[in-house]
Design a protein around this motif. Structure first.
Motif, PDB file in Angstrom:
ATOM      1  N   GLY A  99       0.768  -1.232   0.000  1.00 39.47           N
ATOM      2  CA  GLY A  99       0.000   0.000   0.000  1.00 39.47           C
ATOM      3  C   GLY A  99       0.801   1.284   0.000  1.00 39.47           C
ATOM      4  N   GLU A 100       2.128   1.211   0.036  1.00 40.36           N
ATOM      5  CA  GLU A 100       2.924   2.439   0.078  1.00 40.36           C
ATOM      6  C   GLU A 100       3.034   3.102  -1.295  1.00 40.36           C
ATOM      7  OE1 GLU A 100       3.981   4.284   2.543  1.00 40.36           O
ATOM      8  OE2 GLU A 100       3.346   2.876   4.083  1.00 40.36           O
ATOM      9  N   PHE A 101       3.300   2.321  -2.325  1.00 38.40           N
ATOM     10  CA  PHE A 101       3.451   2.862  -3.677  1.00 38.40           C
ATOM     11  C   PHE A 101       2.600   2.083  -4.655  1.00 38.40           C
ATOM     12  CE2 PHE A 101       7.463   4.642  -2.119  1.00 38.40           C
ATOM     13  CZ  PHE A 101       7.478   5.875  -2.753  1.00 38.40           C
ATOM     14  N   VAL A 102       2.113   2.784  -5.667  1.00 40.06           N
ATOM     15  CA  VAL A 102       1.482   2.152  -6.816  1.00 40.06           C
ATOM     16  C   VAL A 102       2.435   2.355  -7.981  1.00 40.06           C
ATOM     17  CG1 VAL A 102      -0.434   2.253  -8.456  1.00 40.06           C
ATOM     18  CG2 VAL A 102      -0.862   2.527  -5.997  1.00 40.06           C
ATOM     19  N   GLY A 103       2.868   1.272  -8.608  1.00 38.96           N
ATOM     20  CA  GLY A 103       3.706   1.354  -9.795  1.00 38.96           C
ATOM     21  C   GLY A 103       5.197   1.267  -9.538  1.00 38.96           C
ATOM     22  N   LEU A 104       5.622   1.159  -8.299  1.00 39.56           N
ATOM     23  CA  LEU A 104       7.044   1.068  -8.007  1.00 39.56           C
ATOM     24  C   LEU A 104       7.342  -0.361  -7.566  1.00 39.56           C
ATOM     25  CD1 LEU A 104       9.102   3.763  -6.132  1.00 39.56           C
ATOM     26  CD2 LEU A 104       9.748   1.370  -6.133  1.00 39.56           C
ATOM     27  N   GLU A 105       7.971  -1.118  -8.469  1.00 31.89           N
ATOM     28  CA  GLU A 105       8.218  -2.529  -8.183  1.00 31.89           C
ATOM     29  C   GLU A 105       9.678  -2.932  -8.311  1.00 31.89           C
ATOM     30  OE1 GLU A 105       5.572  -4.693 -10.725  1.00 31.89           O
ATOM     31  OE2 GLU A 105       3.820  -3.601  -9.974  1.00 31.89           O
ATOM     32  N   THR A 106      10.449  -2.221  -9.101  1.00 32.17           N
ATOM     33  CA  THR A 106      11.835  -2.619  -9.359  1.00 32.17           C
ATOM     34  C   THR A 106      12.792  -1.509  -8.908  1.00 32.17           C
ATOM     35  OG1 THR A 106      11.951  -1.640 -11.573  1.00 32.17           O
ATOM     36  CG2 THR A 106      11.069  -3.900 -11.406  1.00 32.17           C
ATOM     37  N   ARG A 107      14.065  -1.833  -8.899  1.00 36.86           N
ATOM     38  CA  ARG A 107      15.078  -0.824  -8.560  1.00 36.86           C
ATOM     39  C   ARG A 107      15.094   0.288  -9.600  1.00 36.86           C
ATOM     40  NH1 ARG A 107      19.681  -3.478  -5.137  1.00 36.86           N
ATOM     41  NH2 ARG A 107      18.685  -5.432  -4.620  1.00 36.86           N
ATOM     42  N   LEU A 108      14.887  -0.078 -10.855  1.00 30.56           N
ATOM     43  CA  LEU A 108      14.821   0.944 -11.890  1.00 30.56           C
ATOM     44  C   LEU A 108      13.629   1.866 -11.647  1.00 30.56           C
ATOM     45  CD1 LEU A 108      16.137   2.095 -14.409  1.00 30.56           C
ATOM     46  CD2 LEU A 108      14.744   0.529 -15.771  1.00 30.56           C
ATOM     47  N   ASP A 109      12.506   1.306 -11.200  1.00 29.77           N
ATOM     48  CA  ASP A 109      11.355   2.137 -10.837  1.00 29.77           C
ATOM     49  C   ASP A 109      11.723   3.116  -9.723  1.00 29.77           C
ATOM     50  OD1 ASP A 109       9.699   0.757 -12.640  1.00 29.77           O
ATOM     51  OD2 ASP A 109       8.835  -0.542 -11.078  1.00 29.77           O
ATOM     52  N   GLY A 110      12.470   2.647  -8.737  1.00 25.26           N
ATOM     53  CA  GLY A 110      12.890   3.507  -7.635  1.00 25.26           C
ATOM     54  C   GLY A 110      13.773   4.642  -8.115  1.00 25.26           C
ATOM     55  N   LEU A 111      14.704   4.320  -9.002  1.00 28.99           N
ATOM     56  CA  LEU A 111      15.592   5.337  -9.560  1.00 28.99           C
ATOM     57  C   LEU A 111      14.798   6.319 -10.426  1.00 28.99           C
ATOM     58  CD1 LEU A 111      18.466   6.371  -9.835  1.00 28.99           C
ATOM     59  CD2 LEU A 111      18.828   4.694 -11.650  1.00 28.99           C
ATOM     60  N   TYR A 112      13.902   5.790 -11.222  1.00 25.20           N
ATOM     61  CA  TYR A 112      13.053   6.615 -12.084  1.00 25.20           C
ATOM     62  C   TYR A 112      12.206   7.572 -11.244  1.00 25.20           C
ATOM     63  CZ  TYR A 112       8.842   7.565 -14.871  1.00 25.20           C
ATOM     64  OH  TYR A 112       7.777   8.161 -15.490  1.00 25.20           O
ATOM     65  N   TYR A 113      11.561   7.061 -10.203  1.00 26.61           N
ATOM     66  CA  TYR A 113      10.708   7.895  -9.357  1.00 26.61           C
ATOM     67  C   TYR A 113      11.539   8.991  -8.680  1.00 26.61           C
ATOM     68  CZ  TYR A 113       7.473   9.422  -5.770  1.00 26.61           C
ATOM     69  OH  TYR A 113       6.681  10.190  -4.952  1.00 26.61           O
ATOM     70  N   THR A 114      12.743   8.642  -8.241  1.00 30.84           N
ATOM     71  CA  THR A 114      13.624   9.626  -7.615  1.00 30.84           C
ATOM     72  C   THR A 114      13.963  10.739  -8.594  1.00 30.84           C
ATOM     73  OG1 THR A 114      14.579   7.902  -6.224  1.00 30.84           O
ATOM     74  CG2 THR A 114      15.824   9.945  -6.407  1.00 30.84           C
ATOM     75  N   MET A 115      14.307  10.380  -9.815  1.00 34.18           N
ATOM     76  CA  MET A 115      14.664  11.379 -10.827  1.00 34.18           C
ATOM     77  C   MET A 115      13.459  12.234 -11.222  1.00 34.18           C
ATOM     78  SD  MET A 115      17.857  11.166 -11.118  1.00 34.18           S
ATOM     79  CE  MET A 115      18.080  12.284 -12.482  1.00 34.18           C
ATOM     80  N   VAL A 116      12.292  11.621 -11.345  1.00 35.90           N
ATOM     81  CA  VAL A 116      11.082  12.366 -11.688  1.00 35.90           C
ATOM     82  C   VAL A 116      10.759  13.357 -10.571  1.00 35.90           C
ATOM     83  CG1 VAL A 116       8.575  12.112 -11.970  1.00 35.90           C
ATOM     84  CG2 VAL A 116      10.124  10.660 -13.274  1.00 35.90           C
ATOM     85  N   THR A 117      10.925  12.937  -9.323  1.00 34.46           N
ATOM     86  CA  THR A 117      10.679  13.827  -8.196  1.00 34.46           C
ATOM     87  C   THR A 117      11.728  14.937  -8.156  1.00 34.46           C
ATOM     88  OG1 THR A 117       9.682  12.006  -6.957  1.00 34.46           O
ATOM     89  CG2 THR A 117      10.379  13.920  -5.684  1.00 34.46           C
ATOM     90  N   LEU A 118      12.985  14.585  -8.366  1.00 34.07           N
ATOM     91  CA  LEU A 118      14.073  15.577  -8.374  1.00 34.07           C
ATOM     92  C   LEU A 118      13.831  16.627  -9.452  1.00 34.07           C
ATOM     93  CD1 LEU A 118      16.907  16.547  -7.488  1.00 34.07           C
ATOM     94  CD2 LEU A 118      17.858  14.917  -9.107  1.00 34.07           C
ATOM     95  N   ALA A 119      13.382  16.190 -10.600  1.00 34.82           N
ATOM     96  CA  ALA A 119      13.143  17.105 -11.721  1.00 34.82           C
ATOM     97  C   ALA A 119      11.801  17.823 -11.622  1.00 34.82           C
ATOM     98  CB  ALA A 119      13.215  16.339 -13.044  1.00 34.82           C
ATOM     99  N   THR A 120      11.036  17.505 -10.606  1.00 34.70           N
ATOM    100  CA  THR A 120       9.688  18.060 -10.375  1.00 34.70           C
ATOM    101  C   THR A 120       8.774  17.871 -11.581  1.00 34.70           C
ATOM    102  OG1 THR A 120      10.170  20.355 -11.052  1.00 34.70           O
ATOM    103  CG2 THR A 120      10.591  19.777  -8.735  1.00 34.70           C
TER     104      THR A 120
END
Length: 173
Positions: A99-120
């Protein structure tokens, strides 16, 4: 090649260090963290972010003090890279909690989400649904504003100062 990163070929070891950090992110046993070890997960995440923040602050202070014994052109980008990877690892581990995240399943997803958040950018394909996921996302946004913006500003100042010094030395002023 000098160990300080200056001169011809001085970019090799920083690129190698960044590649090693990325490889470490994908190879470290992050699955040992997560819902079955919440205390260890939070401790590792908070300790890692605190260490990187302190190291960034030391570099920023050294640039502002115009110290010559540092290499912020190498250190700051590597610490920024490490910041991204620590948040990515935190998100990946946190996503193991139901229930914490929807769509975040892999390490690449984690890196992608971090970059998307960093880039706003916020595409909306990965969303923090749980309170802990939202808290870490808020922490990343604040961290980005405070530490990464200050580090990027210090790095820009350092580059500008070095460029000015080189221009003055060429003109003999």
């Amino acid at each position: 090649m000098s160990p300080s990163g200056g001169g011809r070929g001085g970019w090799v070891w920083p690129v190698g260090a960044a590649a090693a950090m990325v490889a470490g992110y994908f190879l470290l046993p992050l699955d040992l963290l997560g819902p079955h070890r919440p205390g260890a997960s939070w401790t590792v995440f908070i300790a890692a972010m605190a260490v990187v923040a302190v190291l960034l602050l030391r570099q920023i202070r050294a640039v502002l003090a115009e110290r010559r014994d540092i290499r912020p052109g190498i250190t700051i980008p590597l610490l920024m890279c490490l910041s991204v990877l620590v948040f990515a690892g935190g998100y990946y581990s946190l996503a193991k909690h139901p229930g914490e995240f929807v769509g975040l399943e892999t390490r690449l997803d984690g890196l992608y989400y971090t970059m998307v958040t960093l880039a706003t950018v916020g595409f909306g394909d990965i969303t923090p649904n749980g309170q802990a996921a939202r808290l870490v996302t808020i922490l990343q946004i604040v961290y980005n504003f405070v530490f990464l913006t200050a580090a990027a500003t210090a790095l820009t100042q350092w580059v500008r100062d070095r460029a000015g010094e080189r221009a003055r030395s060429r003109t003999g002023s």
